[in-house]
Design a protein around this motif. Structure first.
Motif, PDB file in Angstrom:
ATOM      1  N   ARG A 246      -4.371   7.124  -2.779  1.00 10.09           N
ATOM      2  CA  ARG A 246      -3.988   5.902  -2.088  1.00 10.09           C
ATOM      3  C   ARG A 246      -3.995   4.753  -3.093  1.00 10.09           C
ATOM      4  O   ARG A 246      -4.978   4.575  -3.820  1.00 10.09           O
ATOM      5  CB  ARG A 246      -4.965   5.607  -0.945  1.00 10.09           C
ATOM      6  N   SER A 247      -2.914   4.003  -3.121  1.00  7.04           N
ATOM      7  CA  SER A 247      -2.809   2.914  -4.093  1.00  7.04           C
ATOM      8  C   SER A 247      -2.561   1.576  -3.402  1.00  7.04           C
ATOM      9  O   SER A 247      -2.054   1.522  -2.274  1.00  7.04           O
ATOM     10  CB  SER A 247      -1.681   3.189  -5.097  1.00  7.04           C
ATOM     11  N   LEU A 248      -2.908   0.501  -4.113  1.00 11.48           N
ATOM     12  CA  LEU A 248      -2.732  -0.860  -3.620  1.00 11.48           C
ATOM     13  C   LEU A 248      -2.147  -1.708  -4.734  1.00 11.48           C
ATOM     14  O   LEU A 248      -2.624  -1.651  -5.879  1.00 11.48           O
ATOM     15  CB  LEU A 248      -4.080  -1.454  -3.183  1.00 11.48           C
TER      16      LEU A 248
ATOM     17  N   ASN B 252       0.586   5.748   0.042  1.00 13.47           N
ATOM     18  CA  ASN B 252      -0.143   7.018   0.068  1.00 13.47           C
ATOM     19  C   ASN B 252       0.776   8.096  -0.494  1.00 13.47           C
ATOM     20  O   ASN B 252       1.901   8.269  -0.022  1.00 13.47           O
ATOM     21  CB  ASN B 252      -0.549   7.391   1.491  1.00 13.47           C
TER      22      ASN B 252
ATOM     23  N   GLU C 260       0.846  -1.190   0.000  1.00  9.81           N
ATOM     24  CA  GLU C 260       0.000   0.000   0.000  1.00  9.81           C
ATOM     25  C   GLU C 260       0.884   1.243   0.000  1.00  9.81           C
ATOM     26  O   GLU C 260       1.963   1.249   0.585  1.00  9.81           O
ATOM     27  CB  GLU C 260      -0.907   0.014   1.228  1.00  9.81           C
TER      28      GLU C 260
ATOM     29  N   TYR D  50      -9.376   2.891  -2.331  1.00 13.39           N
ATOM     30  CA  TYR D  50      -8.167   3.140  -3.120  1.00 13.39           C
ATOM     31  C   TYR D  50      -8.493   3.885  -4.413  1.00 13.39           C
ATOM     32  O   TYR D  50      -9.561   3.718  -5.006  1.00 13.39           O
ATOM     33  CB  TYR D  50      -7.468   1.823  -3.467  1.00 13.39           C
TER      34      TYR D  50
END
Length: 260
Positions: A11-13, A6, A4, A31
């Motif tokens: 916000r990315s996964l 930020n 993960e 996300y």
């Protein structure tokens, strides 16, 4: 493996799929950007994800170490055999020196006019490194996605050396091949199923050379499924970024024409 991040307001996964329960994990309200990479079809395109499919070169580890080595191309085996006779060569498995590894990666990418990935992308890798006279000359870091070992990248000091020292250039090439064999031995000892050398592409002569190199290790073709989700605001940002990049490129091109 789950990563993960930020950055700014986004916000990315990133998921290197290992059997996680995706229904609970892939929350689009949580996300702005999601990437799922898998070696089997997960059908996520039916849930609004974009699907990109690649062909991979995978070294199967279901035989003995001797049989795996015998499956390499003859010239590749010969190059690896040479490395056992060079005392100054040192191969370090799971090398903890991440700083030195990343510095070599940066140099390699910049020498080819590419922007290096961030240092955080090396946090969850196993570094397989080759040293000559205590100097790092080649590295093949891998993601540990049990039961698979996925090569993150291959890089070395070969860029810019060829005309200066052809023998050293060849030595680095041999050391890189030995590293891949060391990865195979590491994986075999720990019951991994295969070593993934990454995608293969024959669309240009340069890409074909890289693909052929990967296949010299007795590799078999496999599939990789990459699923991508972008929120509306993230997709809009990407479009704006692409527009500005193209606009600036055209502006610079016009400036060059005026200079010429």
């Amino acid at each position: 493996m789950i990563q993960e991040k930020n950055k700014f307001f986004f916000r990315s996964l990133r998921v290197l799929y290992q059997g996680e329960i995706l229904e609970k994990l892939l929350d689009k309200n949580k996300y702005d950007f999601i990437t799922v990479i898998s070696y089997r079809d997960l059908g996520l395109e039916k849930k609004g994800f974009e699907l990109k499919r690649k062909k991979l070169a995978n070294i199967r580890l279901d035989e003995t170490v001797e049989e795996i080595f015998d499956g390499f191309a003859r010239a590749t085996r010969q190059e690896i055999a040479k490395t056992y006779k060079i005392q100054e060569l040192d191969f370090r498995i799971a090398d903890p020196n991440r700083e030195k590894t990343y510095c070599l990666y940066q140099e390699f990418e910049r020498a080819q006019g590419r922007k290096p990935w961030g240092k955080d992308t090396f946090l969850n890798v196993i570094n397989f490194n080759a040293y000559f006279k205590e100097d790092l000359i080649a590295s093949v870091p891998c993601y540990d996605v049990f039961p698979y070992l996925q090569v993150r990248a291959m890089f070395s000091k070969r860029m810019g050396i060829h005309e200066k020292d052809k023998e050293f250039y060849k030595l680095i090439g041999s050391a890189t091949r030995r590293l891949i064999f060391e990865i195979c031995k590491y994986g075999k000892e720990r019951n991994y199923k295969f070593v993934g050398l990454g995608s293969i592409n024959y669309s240009t002569p340069q890409k074909a050379n890289v693909a052929n190199f990967k296949m010299f290790f007795g590799s078999k073709e496999g599939d990789e499924y990459t699923y991508i989700y972008k929120s509306r605001k993230f997709a809009a940002l990407v479009k704006i970024n692409n527009f500005l990049r193209n606009f600036l490129s055209r502006a610079l091109y016009k400036e060059l024409l005026l200079i010429i």
